[in-house]
Design a protein around this motif. Sequence first.
Motif, PDB file in Angstrom:
ATOM      1  N   LYS A  44       0.873  -1.298   0.071  1.00 37.05           N
ATOM      2  CA  LYS A  44       0.009  -0.051   0.177  1.00 37.05           C
ATOM      3  C   LYS A  44       0.771   1.431  -0.060  1.00 37.05           C
ATOM      4  CE  LYS A  44      -4.020  -2.002   0.656  1.00 37.05           C
ATOM      5  NZ  LYS A  44      -4.754  -2.583  -0.279  1.00 37.05           N
ATOM      6  N   GLY A  45       2.026   1.509  -0.349  1.00 36.96           N
ATOM      7  CA  GLY A  45       2.978   2.312  -0.492  1.00 36.96           C
ATOM      8  C   GLY A  45       3.896   2.684   0.711  1.00 36.96           C
ATOM      9  N   TYR A  46       3.790   1.682   1.659  1.00 38.06           N
ATOM     10  CA  TYR A  46       4.569   1.883   2.983  1.00 38.06           C
ATOM     11  C   TYR A  46       6.131   1.832   2.790  1.00 38.06           C
ATOM     12  CZ  TYR A  46      -0.230   0.508   5.223  1.00 38.06           C
ATOM     13  OH  TYR A  46      -1.112   0.608   5.502  1.00 38.06           O
ATOM     14  N   THR A  47       6.691   1.199   1.668  1.00 35.92           N
ATOM     15  CA  THR A  47       7.913   1.191   1.340  1.00 35.92           C
ATOM     16  C   THR A  47       8.235   2.634   1.118  1.00 35.92           C
ATOM     17  OG1 THR A  47       7.791  -1.094   0.661  1.00 35.92           O
ATOM     18  CG2 THR A  47       9.584   0.245  -0.031  1.00 35.92           C
ATOM     19  N   LEU A  49      10.826   5.443   2.775  1.00 39.97           N
ATOM     20  CA  LEU A  49      12.046   6.133   2.136  1.00 39.97           C
ATOM     21  C   LEU A  49      11.848   7.446   2.228  1.00 39.97           C
ATOM     22  CD1 LEU A  49      14.273   5.773  -0.113  1.00 39.97           C
ATOM     23  CD2 LEU A  49      12.607   6.054  -1.887  1.00 39.97           C
ATOM     24  N   ILE A  50      10.651   7.993   2.178  1.00 36.91           N
ATOM     25  CA  ILE A  50      10.496   9.438   2.377  1.00 36.91           C
ATOM     26  C   ILE A  50      10.748   9.952   3.831  1.00 36.91           C
ATOM     27  CG2 ILE A  50       8.687  11.528   2.710  1.00 36.91           C
ATOM     28  CD1 ILE A  50       6.970  10.045   0.270  1.00 36.91           C
ATOM     29  N   TRP A  51      10.447   9.243   4.942  1.00 35.42           N
ATOM     30  CA  TRP A  51      10.949   9.401   6.169  1.00 35.42           C
ATOM     31  C   TRP A  51      12.346   9.475   6.509  1.00 35.42           C
ATOM     32  CZ3 TRP A  51       8.317  12.410   9.255  1.00 35.42           C
ATOM     33  CH2 TRP A  51       7.098  12.639   9.112  1.00 35.42           C
ATOM     34  N   LEU A  82      17.541  14.493   0.498  1.00 36.82           N
ATOM     35  CA  LEU A  82      16.590  15.298  -0.569  1.00 36.82           C
ATOM     36  C   LEU A  82      16.201  14.419  -1.609  1.00 36.82           C
ATOM     37  CD1 LEU A  82      17.746  19.153   0.056  1.00 36.82           C
ATOM     38  CD2 LEU A  82      15.561  17.874   0.739  1.00 36.82           C
ATOM     39  N   MET A  83      17.289  13.764  -2.132  1.00 36.40           N
ATOM     40  CA  MET A  83      16.992  12.775  -3.266  1.00 36.40           C
ATOM     41  C   MET A  83      16.101  11.521  -2.964  1.00 36.40           C
ATOM     42  SD  MET A  83      20.592  12.535  -5.658  1.00 36.40           S
ATOM     43  CE  MET A  83      21.728  12.903  -4.163  1.00 36.40           C
ATOM     44  N   MET A  84      16.236  11.160  -1.746  1.00 38.32           N
ATOM     45  CA  MET A  84      15.324  10.090  -1.250  1.00 38.32           C
ATOM     46  C   MET A  84      14.281  10.396  -0.942  1.00 38.32           C
ATOM     47  SD  MET A  84      17.984   8.272   1.600  1.00 38.32           S
ATOM     48  CE  MET A  84      17.125   7.119   2.188  1.00 38.32           C
ATOM     49  N   VAL A  85      13.829  11.635  -0.508  1.00 44.82           N
ATOM     50  CA  VAL A  85      12.349  12.125  -0.359  1.00 44.82           C
ATOM     51  C   VAL A  85      11.777  12.389  -1.761  1.00 44.82           C
ATOM     52  CG1 VAL A  85      11.035  14.226   0.343  1.00 44.82           C
ATOM     53  CG2 VAL A  85      12.974  13.361   1.859  1.00 44.82           C
ATOM     54  N   ILE A  86      12.615  12.984  -2.726  1.00 43.72           N
ATOM     55  CA  ILE A  86      11.791  13.068  -3.857  1.00 43.72           C
ATOM     56  C   ILE A  86      11.602  11.960  -4.758  1.00 43.72           C
ATOM     57  CG2 ILE A  86      12.531  13.966  -6.473  1.00 43.72           C
ATOM     58  CD1 ILE A  86      13.908  16.307  -4.916  1.00 43.72           C
ATOM     59  N   LEU A  87      12.590  10.588  -4.718  1.00 46.69           N
ATOM     60  CA  LEU A  87      12.260   9.711  -5.254  1.00 46.69           C
ATOM     61  C   LEU A  87      11.023   8.959  -4.678  1.00 46.69           C
ATOM     62  CD1 LEU A  87      13.508   7.672  -7.182  1.00 46.69           C
ATOM     63  CD2 LEU A  87      14.886   6.676  -5.434  1.00 46.69           C
ATOM     64  N   GLY A  88      10.854   9.053  -3.218  1.00 43.10           N
ATOM     65  CA  GLY A  88       9.874   8.493  -2.516  1.00 43.10           C
ATOM     66  C   GLY A  88       8.571   8.731  -2.787  1.00 43.10           C
ATOM     67  N   ILE A  89       8.545  10.280  -2.993  1.00 48.27           N
ATOM     68  CA  ILE A  89       7.340  10.905  -3.814  1.00 48.27           C
ATOM     69  C   ILE A  89       7.079  10.575  -4.833  1.00 48.27           C
ATOM     70  CG2 ILE A  89       6.436  13.367  -4.396  1.00 48.27           C
ATOM     71  CD1 ILE A  89       8.011  14.335  -1.951  1.00 48.27           C
ATOM     72  N   PHE A  90       7.947  10.450  -6.085  1.00 51.05           N
ATOM     73  CA  PHE A  90       7.735   9.992  -7.586  1.00 51.05           C
ATOM     74  C   PHE A  90       7.345   8.653  -7.452  1.00 51.05           C
ATOM     75  CE2 PHE A  90      10.615  13.621  -9.353  1.00 51.05           C
ATOM     76  CZ  PHE A  90       9.523  14.550  -9.519  1.00 51.05           C
ATOM     77  N   LEU A  91       7.816   7.801  -6.717  1.00 53.99           N
ATOM     78  CA  LEU A  91       7.431   6.481  -6.919  1.00 53.99           C
ATOM     79  C   LEU A  91       6.361   5.905  -5.891  1.00 53.99           C
ATOM     80  CD1 LEU A  91      11.135   4.835  -6.699  1.00 53.99           C
ATOM     81  CD2 LEU A  91       9.452   5.347  -8.918  1.00 53.99           C
ATOM     82  N   GLY A  92       6.033   6.677  -5.008  1.00 57.37           N
ATOM     83  CA  GLY A  92       4.750   6.530  -4.117  1.00 57.37           C
ATOM     84  C   GLY A  92       3.703   6.873  -4.556  1.00 57.37           C
TER      85      GLY A  92
END
Length: 103
Positions: free
Chosen positions: A29-32, A36-38, A93-103
């Motif tokens: 459900k997007g927990y991964t 990654l965002i946190w 910041l890259m991890m946050v952006i990647l988590g937002i785009f993939l989530g």
Amino acid sequence: MPTATCAGHQALAARQHVDYAHRAAIQPKGYTMEALIWIGAIFALIGVAGLGWCIMIAWKARREGLDDEAMKARLQKVVAMNLAALGISSIGLMMVILGIFLG
């Protein structure tokens, strides 16, 4: 009366609908991505704290009124820590952006 092309499109649409329903049942459900965002936010905050620490060390060295050689030696250590903190913050910041785009 539908043509063969219309029937083909309907069959394709029916298969795609089943495929999407199957994928939704399998995927988490997007927990991964939320994790990654946190984790990225924590990295970014650690990096920003490191940058603040570098600023404090540089101000402290300036207030002490050191001679040129001592000031250079101290600031060279601060520059290395500054680059490390900037790198950690950037990775976060890259991890946050990647988590937002993939989530």
